[in-house]
Scaffold this motif. Structure first.
Motif, PDB file in Angstrom:
ATOM      1  N   GLY A 141      -9.509  12.018  -1.780  1.00  0.00           N
ATOM      2  CA  GLY A 141     -10.027  10.909  -2.561  1.00  0.00           C
ATOM      3  C   GLY A 141     -10.291   9.710  -1.675  1.00  0.00           C
ATOM      4  N   GLY A 142      -9.891   8.535  -2.130  1.00  0.00           N
ATOM      5  CA  GLY A 142     -10.177   7.328  -1.364  1.00  0.00           C
ATOM      6  C   GLY A 142      -9.095   6.297  -1.532  1.00  0.00           C
ATOM      7  N   VAL A 143      -9.529   5.050  -1.758  1.00  0.00           N
ATOM      8  CA  VAL A 143      -8.625   3.910  -1.917  1.00  0.00           C
ATOM      9  C   VAL A 143      -8.897   3.277  -3.274  1.00  0.00           C
ATOM     10  N   GLY A 144      -7.847   2.967  -4.006  1.00  0.00           N
ATOM     11  CA  GLY A 144      -8.017   2.369  -5.323  1.00  0.00           C
ATOM     12  C   GLY A 144      -6.825   1.517  -5.702  1.00  0.00           C
ATOM     13  N   PRO A 145      -6.967   0.733  -6.763  1.00  0.00           N
ATOM     14  CA  PRO A 145      -5.882  -0.141  -7.199  1.00  0.00           C
ATOM     15  C   PRO A 145      -4.791   0.631  -7.936  1.00  0.00           C
TER      16      PRO A 145
ATOM     17  N   LEU B   7       6.672  -2.490  -4.939  1.00  0.00           N
ATOM     18  CA  LEU B   7       5.589  -3.344  -5.415  1.00  0.00           C
ATOM     19  C   LEU B   7       4.291  -2.828  -4.811  1.00  0.00           C
ATOM     20  N   VAL B   8       3.495  -2.142  -5.612  1.00  0.00           N
ATOM     21  CA  VAL B   8       2.284  -1.480  -5.130  1.00  0.00           C
ATOM     22  C   VAL B   8       1.054  -2.125  -5.764  1.00  0.00           C
TER      23      VAL B   8
ATOM     24  N   VAL C  66       0.840  -1.201   0.000  1.00  0.00           N
ATOM     25  CA  VAL C  66       0.000   0.000   0.000  1.00  0.00           C
ATOM     26  C   VAL C  66       0.868   1.240   0.000  1.00  0.00           C
ATOM     27  N   VAL C  67       0.526   2.210  -0.850  1.00  0.00           N
ATOM     28  CA  VAL C  67       1.156   3.523  -0.847  1.00  0.00           C
ATOM     29  C   VAL C  67       0.132   4.570  -0.435  1.00  0.00           C
ATOM     30  N   PHE C  68       0.557   5.482   0.437  1.00  0.00           N
ATOM     31  CA  PHE C  68      -0.261   6.638   0.806  1.00  0.00           C
ATOM     32  C   PHE C  68       0.463   7.899   0.373  1.00  0.00           C
ATOM     33  N   GLN C  69      -0.280   8.820  -0.242  1.00  0.00           N
ATOM     34  CA  GLN C  69       0.252  10.122  -0.614  1.00  0.00           C
ATOM     35  C   GLN C  69      -0.873  11.147  -0.540  1.00  0.00           C
ATOM     36  N   SER C  70      -0.490  12.412  -0.510  1.00  0.00           N
ATOM     37  CA  SER C  70      -1.477  13.485  -0.496  1.00  0.00           C
ATOM     38  C   SER C  70      -1.213  14.469  -1.631  1.00  0.00           C
ATOM     39  N   ASP C  71      -2.278  14.877  -2.281  1.00  0.00           N
ATOM     40  CA  ASP C  71      -2.287  15.971  -3.265  1.00  0.00           C
ATOM     41  C   ASP C  71      -1.737  15.610  -4.633  1.00  0.00           C
ATOM     42  N   LEU C  72      -1.105  14.463  -4.785  1.00  0.00           N
ATOM     43  CA  LEU C  72      -0.520  14.117  -6.075  1.00  0.00           C
ATOM     44  C   LEU C  72      -1.532  13.458  -6.997  1.00  0.00           C
ATOM     45  N   TRP C  73      -2.485  12.752  -6.413  1.00  0.00           N
ATOM     46  CA  TRP C  73      -3.501  12.036  -7.189  1.00  0.00           C
ATOM     47  C   TRP C  73      -4.591  11.604  -6.231  1.00  0.00           C
ATOM     48  N   PHE C  74      -5.828  11.567  -6.716  1.00  0.00           N
ATOM     49  CA  PHE C  74      -6.973  11.218  -5.879  1.00  0.00           C
ATOM     50  C   PHE C  74      -7.449   9.810  -6.255  1.00  0.00           C
ATOM     51  N   PRO C  75      -6.973   8.771  -5.548  1.00  0.00           N
ATOM     52  CA  PRO C  75      -7.339   7.389  -5.918  1.00  0.00           C
ATOM     53  C   PRO C  75      -8.789   7.067  -5.591  1.00  0.00           C
ATOM     54  N   GLY C  76      -9.286   6.051  -6.276  1.00  0.00           N
ATOM     55  CA  GLY C  76     -10.628   5.548  -6.007  1.00  0.00           C
ATOM     56  C   GLY C  76     -11.747   6.356  -6.610  1.00  0.00           C
ATOM     57  N   LEU C  77     -11.412   7.377  -7.399  1.00  0.00           N
ATOM     58  CA  LEU C  77     -12.438   8.266  -7.957  1.00  0.00           C
ATOM     59  C   LEU C  77     -12.449   8.264  -9.476  1.00  0.00           C
ATOM     60  N   GLY C  78     -11.550   7.502 -10.086  1.00  0.00           N
ATOM     61  CA  GLY C  78     -11.423   7.578 -11.538  1.00  0.00           C
ATOM     62  C   GLY C  78     -10.903   8.924 -11.988  1.00  0.00           C
ATOM     63  N   ALA C  79     -10.107   9.572 -11.134  1.00  0.00           N
ATOM     64  CA  ALA C  79      -9.641  10.929 -11.400  1.00  0.00           C
ATOM     65  C   ALA C  79      -8.601  10.945 -12.514  1.00  0.00           C
ATOM     66  N   PRO C  80      -8.564  12.019 -13.305  1.00  0.00           N
ATOM     67  CA  PRO C  80      -7.521  12.142 -14.318  1.00  0.00           C
ATOM     68  C   PRO C  80      -6.168  12.405 -13.671  1.00  0.00           C
ATOM     69  N   ALA C  81      -5.119  12.080 -14.394  1.00  0.00           N
ATOM     70  CA  ALA C  81      -3.764  12.311 -13.893  1.00  0.00           C
ATOM     71  C   ALA C  81      -3.249  13.651 -14.378  1.00  0.00           C
ATOM     72  N   GLY C  82      -2.474  14.303 -13.530  1.00  0.00           N
ATOM     73  CA  GLY C  82      -1.753  15.508 -13.900  1.00  0.00           C
ATOM     74  C   GLY C  82      -0.267  15.267 -13.787  1.00  0.00           C
ATOM     75  N   PRO C  83       0.545  16.301 -13.916  1.00  0.00           N
ATOM     76  CA  PRO C  83       1.997  16.136 -13.803  1.00  0.00           C
ATOM     77  C   PRO C  83       2.433  15.527 -12.469  1.00  0.00           C
ATOM     78  N   GLU C  84       1.696  15.849 -11.398  1.00  0.00           N
ATOM     79  CA  GLU C  84       2.054  15.295 -10.089  1.00  0.00           C
ATOM     80  C   GLU C  84       1.884  13.781 -10.066  1.00  0.00           C
TER      81      GLU C  84
END
Length: 220
Positions: free
Chosen positions: A203-207, A194-195, A162-180
């Motif tokens: 956001g939430g939790v996603g694969p 290995l993630v 499991v990886v946790f991060q803030s502000d770089l991407w919003f998992p579990g929402l089908g969010a688009p990716a940006g440069p972060e």
């Protein structure tokens, strides 16, 4: 500040709050929190929830991903609960001011804990930081070159992938990716982590496949 605690892997929990989330890692006799987010009110709620869920297991560590105010607003609250605040060297000036500045009129929870000798202190690390006890490990990695902030810390639990991060991407929402998010994926690959699961400060939790797909959509 309502918080919902959800198990996402053995010994790993997602603390979903109104807008700013945390990750909780369970060790044999204590807990570690990644992200003291938003406000001390949220920290107070998190401490209560964890005391109910894990009686007798104190919060020994609280790791900070970066110094922005909405991700450090609960630092004093977790330090008041006795947690050692883990901050990367690049964030030391801001975090030292937050943790060590007196708050005496009126005294806040941390000021009272200091007087009682029960407050957590600030611990600065540089480079990779590893916390281990028993079969559980939490790894903190500062990644350089991310457009959001320099440096940026991501947290990884090897036993759960499991990886946790803030502000770089919003998992579990089908969010688009940006440069972060592109840089996040590049950093994960460079670190050879290995993630399988992502947990987000927003956001939430996603694969992991969700991040790979989002990045591919803007880089192909």
């Amino acid at each position: 500040s309502p918080i919902t605690l959800t198990k996402i892997a053995d010994g790993v929990y997602f603390a979903r709050a109104y807008s700013h989330n945390s990750m909780v890692v369970e060790f044999p006799s204590w807990l570690a929190v990644v992200e003291a987010a938003y406000t001390d009110a949220q920290s107070a709620t998190l401490v209560r929830v964890l005391n109910e869920q894990f009686p007798g297991k104190p919060i020994r560590y609280a790791a900070v991903t970066h110094h922005h105010y909405d991700h450090t607003g609960g630092v004093r609250g977790l330090a008041a609960a006795g947690a050692t605040i883990l901050a990367e060297k690049g964030h030391e000036p801001e975090l030292r001011m937050i943790v060590e500045t007196p708050h005496t009129n009126p005294p806040d929870a941390l000021e009272n804990a200091k007087k009682a000798g029960k407050a957590g202190a600030l611990e600065i690390f540089q480079g990779k930081k590893v916390i281990s006890d028993g079969k559980q490990t939490l790894e903190l990695y500062p990644i350089s070159g991310n457009p959001h902030v320099e440096p940026k810390v991501i947290a990884y639990v090897p036993s759960a992938h499991v990886v946790f991060q803030s502000d770089l991407w919003f998992p579990g929402l089908g969010a688009p990716a940006g440069p972060e998010a592109v840089h996040l994926l590049q950093s994960i690959d460079a670190l050879k982590l290995l993630v399988t699961t992502h947990a987000g400060g927003h956001g939430g939790v996603g694969p992991h496949a969700e991040l790979v797909k989002a990045v591919a959509a803007i880089t192909r």
